[in-house]
Design a protein around this motif. Structure first.
Motif, PDB file in Angstrom:
ATOM      1  N   THR A  81      -7.462   0.149  -4.196  1.00  0.00           N
ATOM      2  CA  THR A  81      -7.909  -1.594  -4.466  1.00  0.00           C
ATOM      3  C   THR A  81      -6.600  -2.595  -2.899  1.00  0.00           C
ATOM      4  OG1 THR A  81      -5.245  -1.546  -4.995  1.00  0.00           O
ATOM      5  CG2 THR A  81      -7.396  -1.104  -6.792  1.00  0.00           C
ATOM      6  N   SER A  82      -7.120  -3.264  -2.488  1.00  0.00           N
ATOM      7  CA  SER A  82      -6.953  -3.834  -1.800  1.00  0.00           C
ATOM      8  C   SER A  82      -5.185  -4.695  -1.790  1.00  0.00           C
ATOM      9  CB  SER A  82      -6.939  -5.687  -1.953  1.00  0.00           C
ATOM     10  OG  SER A  82      -6.776  -6.887  -3.422  1.00  0.00           O
ATOM     11  N   ARG A  83      -4.582  -4.377  -3.376  1.00  0.00           N
ATOM     12  CA  ARG A  83      -3.026  -4.530  -2.866  1.00  0.00           C
ATOM     13  C   ARG A  83      -2.319  -3.268  -2.377  1.00  0.00           C
ATOM     14  NH1 ARG A  83      -0.268  -6.300  -8.354  1.00  0.00           N
ATOM     15  NH2 ARG A  83      -0.182  -7.777  -7.098  1.00  0.00           N
ATOM     16  N   LEU A  87      -0.319  -2.814   0.939  1.00  0.00           N
ATOM     17  CA  LEU A  87       0.785  -1.941   1.190  1.00  0.00           C
ATOM     18  C   LEU A  87       1.044  -1.424   2.173  1.00  0.00           C
ATOM     19  CD1 LEU A  87       3.561  -2.160  -0.291  1.00  0.00           C
ATOM     20  CD2 LEU A  87       2.292  -0.030  -2.091  1.00  0.00           C
ATOM     21  N   MET A  88      -0.503   0.190   1.746  1.00  0.00           N
ATOM     22  CA  MET A  88       0.027   1.490   2.828  1.00  0.00           C
ATOM     23  C   MET A  88       0.157   0.603   4.554  1.00  0.00           C
ATOM     24  SD  MET A  88      -0.336   4.619   3.710  1.00  0.00           S
ATOM     25  CE  MET A  88      -1.314   4.424   1.460  1.00  0.00           C
ATOM     26  N   ILE A  89      -0.889  -0.388   4.837  1.00  0.00           N
ATOM     27  CA  ILE A  89      -1.119  -1.365   5.680  1.00  0.00           C
ATOM     28  C   ILE A  89       0.754  -1.424   6.240  1.00  0.00           C
ATOM     29  CG2 ILE A  89      -1.920  -2.933   7.641  1.00  0.00           C
ATOM     30  CD1 ILE A  89      -4.392  -2.041   7.287  1.00  0.00           C
ATOM     31  N   THR A  90       0.920  -2.210   5.396  1.00  0.00           N
ATOM     32  CA  THR A  90       2.740  -2.917   5.740  1.00  0.00           C
ATOM     33  C   THR A  90       3.552  -1.624   6.000  1.00  0.00           C
ATOM     34  OG1 THR A  90       2.274  -4.337   4.451  1.00  0.00           O
ATOM     35  CG2 THR A  90       4.319  -4.267   4.466  1.00  0.00           C
TER      36      THR A  90
END
Length: 181
Positions: A81-83, A87-90
């Motif tokens: 999901t986009s959320r 979170l993964m990219i953060t």
């Protein structure tokens, strides 16, 4: 959840290339110190301490980044999901910034050592100058050969030895997958 880690040979290749880059960086650092000693009669030896520390931190950054990129490409990142993607990219961004910061702090820590050597008799010394000329010629030839081999995809015998040392003894493909419960 399973995570595909790729084959161990990929990581051996990364470690091999980073080892070559580290060895060349250390050889250039030694050349810099000797040239400085030959020209000025005094040399700062701090670069000989900073170079291995920097190359270790850089290799950890490169290997970690390559591992994360492989996981994003081969994993289920596109199905998240986009959320979850945000979170993964953060997390990845935080991790890379932390590694860069630790590299910076380590270099700054060792930069203040102030290790110097001086001998005014070595300024323009013929033997040291001829030795430096031969050292630089060998360094240039070795660098050229390594770059040419890496660009042409030729494998040296040392690399082939590394690959054979880390090759899996069994025919299982379970070594490439870690299962997290």
């Amino acid at each position: 959840m399973s995570v595909n880690t790729g084959s161990i040979q990929d990581y051996v290749r990364y470690v091999y290339i980073m080892s070559l880059v580290s060895a060349l960086a250390m050889a250039v650092a030694v050349d810099y110190v000797l040239t400085e000693l030959w020209i000025y009669g005094t040399a700062d030896l701090t670069i000989l301490v900073i170079t291995p520390v920097f190359m270790f931190m850089l290799s950890m950054l490169v290997i970690s980044s390559i591992t994360m990129i492989k996981q994003l490409r081969g994993g289920n990142f596109s199905k998240m999901t986009s959320r979850a993607k945000a979170l993964m990219i953060t997390y990845i961004t935080f991790f890379i910034i932390a590694l860069i910061y630790f590299t910076y702090v380590s270099i700054i820590h060792y930069a203040g050592l102030g290790l110097t050597i001086s001998d005014p008799q070595l300024i323009g010394d013929h033997y040291l100058g001829f030795g430096l000329a031969l050292y630089d010629a060998g360094l240039l030839t070795t660098s050229w050969q390594l770059i040419e081999d890496l660009l042409n995809g030729k494998l040296s015998s040392l690399y082939k030895f590394f690959i054979m040392m880390f090759k899996s003894q069994s025919s299982d493909d379970d070594d490439d997958t870690i299962i997290i419960k």
